[in-house]
Scaffold this motif. Structure first.
Motif, PDB file in Angstrom:
ATOM      1  N   UNK A  21       0.620  -1.619  -0.728  1.00 10.34           N
ATOM      2  CA  UNK A  21      -0.041   0.278  -0.241  1.00 10.34           C
ATOM      3  C   UNK A  21       1.013   0.988   0.074  1.00 10.34           C
ATOM      4  N   UNK A  22       0.350   2.486  -0.410  1.00 10.91           N
ATOM      5  CA  UNK A  22       1.160   4.063  -0.509  1.00 10.91           C
ATOM      6  C   UNK A  22       0.433   3.416   1.333  1.00 10.91           C
ATOM      7  N   UNK A  23       1.458   4.292   2.127  1.00  9.17           N
ATOM      8  CA  UNK A  23       1.126   4.949   3.479  1.00  9.17           C
ATOM      9  C   UNK A  23      -0.363   5.857   3.104  1.00  9.17           C
ATOM     10  N   UNK A  24      -0.736   5.691   4.643  1.00  7.74           N
ATOM     11  CA  UNK A  24      -1.807   6.209   5.054  1.00  7.74           C
ATOM     12  C   UNK A  24      -1.240   7.818   4.851  1.00  7.74           C
ATOM     13  N   UNK A  25      -1.988   8.452   4.353  1.00 12.67           N
ATOM     14  CA  UNK A  25      -2.312  10.196   4.455  1.00 12.67           C
ATOM     15  C   UNK A  25      -3.409  10.825   4.771  1.00 12.67           C
ATOM     16  N   UNK A  26      -3.444  11.459   6.117  1.00 13.21           N
ATOM     17  CA  UNK A  26      -4.674  12.020   6.358  1.00 13.21           C
ATOM     18  C   UNK A  26      -4.423  13.424   5.821  1.00 13.21           C
ATOM     19  N   UNK A  27      -5.532  14.071   6.603  1.00 16.11           N
ATOM     20  CA  UNK A  27      -6.030  15.182   6.458  1.00 16.11           C
ATOM     21  C   UNK A  27      -5.510  15.754   8.090  1.00 16.11           C
ATOM     22  N   UNK A  28      -6.124  16.984   8.428  1.00 16.49           N
ATOM     23  CA  UNK A  28      -5.542  17.943   9.062  1.00 16.49           C
ATOM     24  C   UNK A  28      -6.543  17.356  10.488  1.00 16.49           C
TER      25      UNK A  28
END
Lengths: 114, 116
Positions: free
Chosen positions: B101-108
């Motif tokens: 998987x690509x790493x998790x990208x989080x919202x602010x």
């Protein structure tokens, strides 16, 4: 099952020192990811380990490093600490690294650099 | 760059009302989305997830809606309770064939405050 555990929970260091943080994943989980959380930048990915191999790495300087042991426990190290390294460092675990599944987070280690 | 963001940084709701927390994502290749809840002094706690082949998923008092056309994700909390007060994050990643998987990208994050 016990959740993800992180030690220590709180840490105070001074600039230039180095620090090692530890993470024990949920039993049976083999993937461990590390994140840095700050008020300004939010949650940012540091790196991910699976079967003792780094599978992914975020955009952090080489001062940030990590490793994973054969029992899936992981450590991250930050050398030559800077004030900006003050943050909550979170560890998350999941069973695999190549399937889309939930990552479960630990409580974090709050690092303060003076 | 590719990022996941939130429309509102704070949301106040009356106890018993329904809450809606929104999230916009920019990576059209994202195919897995998660909502996390983070209480003060704790790590993010999984709430619910949804894959891109779905547009709605329900859990206990929570519903996640996914609109791929406008790249929008929302979390609905029914009958909001004081214990729901926390910061809510959306996160996304992509499954790469043969490469994990690509790493998790989080919202602010959005801070939800429940008024008793």
């Amino acid at each position: 099952k016990a959740g993800v555990t992180q030690t220590p929970r709180y840490l105070i260091k001074t600039r230039g020192q180095q620090v090692t943080l530890s993470c024990s994943p949920i039993s049976g989980h083999r993937s461990v990811s590390w994140y840095q959380q700050t008020p300004g930048q939010g949650l940012q990915f540091l790196f991910e380990y699976f079967s003792e191999t780094q599978r992914n790495k975020g955009n952090f300087p080489g001062r940030f490093s990590g490793r994973q042991f054969s029992n899936s426990r992981s450590e991250m190290n930050v050398s030559t600490l800077e004030l900006g390294d003050s943050a909550l460092y979170l560890c998350a675990s999941s069973f695999l690294w190549d399937s889309q599944e939930t990552q479960y987070f630990g409580p974090g280690t709050r690092l303060l650099v003076l | 760059g590719e990022s996941v963001g939130l429309h509102l940084p704070t949301l106040s709701v009356q106890e018993g009302d329904n809450s809606i927390i929104n999230c916009a994502y920019s990576n059209s290749a994202s195919d897995y989305f998660i909502w996390y809840k983070q209480e003060s002094g704790k790590g993010p706690q999984f709430i619910i997830d949804i894959r891109s082949n779905m547009d709605k998923r329900q859990g206990q008092r929570v519903t996640v809606l996914l609109n791929k056309t406008v790249k929008h994700l929302s979390l609905q909390i029914a009958a909001t309770q004081p214990g729901d007060s926390a910061v809510y994050f959306c996160a996304e990643n992509t499954l790469l064939s043969g490469s994990g998987n690509t790493p998790l990208v989080f919202g602010k994050g959005t801070r939800l405050s429940v008024i008793a």
